[in-house]
Design a protein around this motif. Structure first.
Motif, PDB file in Angstrom:
ATOM      1  N   HIS A   9       0.715  -1.238  -0.008  1.00 50.17           N
ATOM      2  CA  HIS A   9      -0.187   0.085  -0.137  1.00 50.17           C
ATOM      3  C   HIS A   9       0.878   1.138  -0.421  1.00 50.17           C
ATOM      4  CE1 HIS A   9      -3.605   1.991   0.122  1.00 50.17           C
ATOM      5  NE2 HIS A   9      -3.411   2.922   1.646  1.00 50.17           N
ATOM      6  N   THR A  55      -2.752   3.589   6.633  1.00 47.66           N
ATOM      7  CA  THR A  55      -4.649   3.432   5.540  1.00 47.66           C
ATOM      8  C   THR A  55      -4.633   4.892   4.714  1.00 47.66           C
ATOM      9  OG1 THR A  55      -5.719   3.975   7.500  1.00 47.66           O
ATOM     10  CG2 THR A  55      -4.882   1.581   6.868  1.00 47.66           C
ATOM     11  N   ASP A  95      -7.430  -1.739  -4.450  1.00 49.93           N
ATOM     12  CA  ASP A  95      -7.111  -2.451  -3.727  1.00 49.93           C
ATOM     13  C   ASP A  95      -6.772  -3.870  -3.760  1.00 49.93           C
ATOM     14  OD1 ASP A  95      -6.867  -2.085  -0.211  1.00 49.93           O
ATOM     15  OD2 ASP A  95      -9.084  -3.722  -0.651  1.00 49.93           O
ATOM     16  N   GLU A 136      -3.757  -4.342  -4.861  1.00 49.01           N
ATOM     17  CA  GLU A 136      -2.686  -4.740  -4.081  1.00 49.01           C
ATOM     18  C   GLU A 136      -2.849  -6.559  -3.270  1.00 49.01           C
ATOM     19  OE1 GLU A 136      -3.033   0.300  -2.156  1.00 49.01           O
ATOM     20  OE2 GLU A 136      -2.935  -1.639  -0.937  1.00 49.01           O
TER      21      GLU A 136
END
Length: 492
Positions: free
Chosen positions: A425, A445, A469, A472
């Protein structure tokens, strides 16, 4: 969030010396760690003792092949606590197989990141680096066309390998005399301790009967029980003749070459992951793993540095260069609080919380590192500025290897990242998310702290990759296929 550390305190107790010693000594054993961390440490130490006992039992019928003899010697020394100042810390404490030959204590990985040294109140400035596949790193050299230094061992490449033609061997010479690791005050102490161990006979068989033919001073036990660093007025406190000092230096090199021999063995360099099986058509990646691999090679730009090989190349998942990805400082490292004299007057980090890890650049500029197993090449001083804050690109092999699913592993030279998802991330969003405020609940985050240093920051291969997301997660799924020990399903 990591558990808070307990107040640091030293617990002193008397303990018997090792094999041939007849005196007693005082040892610091408590770094102020949580009971859980100390319990896990005890379990790891018991496993180290088990492996050492099994290894030493092999000395009764050693292999007749000299390569295998070197590997056996290296393994015996890798698991030997006697080679630390307080006879309580083996090299393997920071490099156990069940964790991919990196830090094997989940609670330490979640709290202090760095591991306590033989003097248990001292901690290093970085997390333990895996030494699996480290022997495949080339001797440190400069690629003028690319403007890159390539090779060496350690995060800052300071084990260059240019003296022994073996970076892994020169790396093995760092921890024994690093004051925050194994803590011996003199390399002669490592040789002296080895001369008292059960593997002495095999060592002399491999490296020659002269290896331990040293006239040791009468106070060698006392000197070698005092933690380093030595005083500047007496940098070699085991006082030897020139001839004996030369013999000790040669034997210390041979100890290191033996350890590197073990690190190069099939126990550590396995190429036995699911990814390897897929290359040999013995396994097939799942849809998600395959998607992650394609992103790894494509949109994720991972393969630019973590190379998966090419014609005639092993897929080592590193190019052995150095880079600054912008990792934030990690305030959980106890090193920031080692700015005052400890019980023995040693100050590991005079800069305190102002300390900045300048990585390869600090090594090249002859910065005050904790250990320097290789000499600095003065001709490379001009490369220091362009390598400031850069650290070596680690191999991704065994990046997810852990003894059980809930085991905490950390990533980055300072262990800032606490999961594969978190670091992927970061690569994806470093430059697109807002800067965190102090104690920001979104850290990791929805925001990122500033880099520890912006010198030579890589802005072309990470930071704004535009991955979703789910993408990832796909990359994380692929990274998990790089764990050694995969057993392909049996064909019906």
């Amino acid at each position: 969030m990591p558990r808070a550390l307990l107040p640091v305190s030293a617990v002193i107790f008397a303990a018997a010396l090792g094999d041939s010693a007849c005196a007693r000594r005082v040892v610091e054993i408590s770094p102020g760690l949580s009971p859980r961390a100390q319990q896990e440490l005890s379990q790891v130490e018991a496993e180290i003792d088990r492996i050492e006992a099994k290894t030493l039992a092999s000395l009764g019928a050693p292999p007749d092949n000299v390569t295998q003899q070197v590997e056996l010697l290296g393994k015996a020394m890798m698991y030997d606590k006697q080679l630390s100042v307080n006879r309580n810390e083996a090299c393997s404490l920071c490099h156990m197989p069940e964790a991919g030959f990196t830090g094997p204590v989940s609670e330490l990985n979640a709290t202090t990141i760095a591991y306590p040294g033989s003097v248990r109140t001292r901690f290093s400035n970085r997390r333990p680096q895996s030494h699996a596949y480290a022997t495949l790193s080339p001797v440190l050299h400069y690629n003028s066309a690319r403007g890159d230094l390539v090779g060496g061992n350690f995060w800052d490449m300071r084990a260059t390998g240019r003296r022994l033609a073996n970076p892994a061997a020169e790396q093995a010479e760092g921890p024994p005399v690093n004051p925050v690791e194994m803590g011996l005050p003199d390399i002669a102490c490592a040789v002296y301790r080895a001369s008292q161990r059960p593997y002495r006979r095999l060592f002399e068989q491999v490296w020659g009967p002269q290896a331990f033919s040293v006239r040791w001073p009468g106070n060698v036990d006392q000197v070698c029980s005092q933690p380093g660093p030595p005083s500047s007025a007496d940098p070699s406190p085991v006082h030897l003749s020139r001839e004996d000092r030369g013999r000790v230096s040669a034997s210390f090199d041979q100890m290191a070459l033996s350890i590197a021999g073990y690190e190069a063995s099939a126990e550590e360099v396995q190429f036995s992951s699911k990814f390897d099986a897929s290359l040999a058509d013995k396994a097939k990646l799942t849809t998600q793993e395959q998607a992650g691999y394609e992103l790894f090679r494509g949109k994720g730009l991972c393969n630019n540095c973590h190379r998966d090989g090419g014609p005639g190349e092993d897929p080592l998942f590193t190019d052995f260069t150095a880079v600054n990805i912008g990792t934030p400082a990690n305030p959980r490292l106890p090193f920031y609080r080692e700015d005052r004299p400890d019980a023995r007057g040693y100050v590991a980090n005079p800069a305190g919380r102002a300390y900045v890890d300048y990585g390869v650049g600090a090594f090249l500029s002859n910065g005050a590192e904790l250990s320097r197993p290789s000499a600095v090449d003065a001709r490379w001083l001009g490369l220091a500025a362009n390598n400031s804050a850069r650290v070596q690109v680690p191999t991704l092999r065994n990046v997810d290897k852990r003894p059980y699913p809930g085991f905490v592993k950390t990533y980055g030279h300072n262990g800032y990242f606490t999961s594969l998802k978190m670091i992927v991330h970061f690569y994806n969003t470093r430059d697109t998310l807002r800067r965190c405020q102090p104690h920001d609940p979104g850290e990791g985050t929805t925001c990122w702290p500033a880099p520890e240093s912006t010198r030579n920051l890589d802005t072309t291969e990470l930071g704004k990759l535009g991955l979703t997301d789910a993408q990832e997660d796909d990359i994380v799924a692929f990274l998990k296929t790089l764990t050694d020990g995969y057993l392909p399903a049996k064909q019906p």
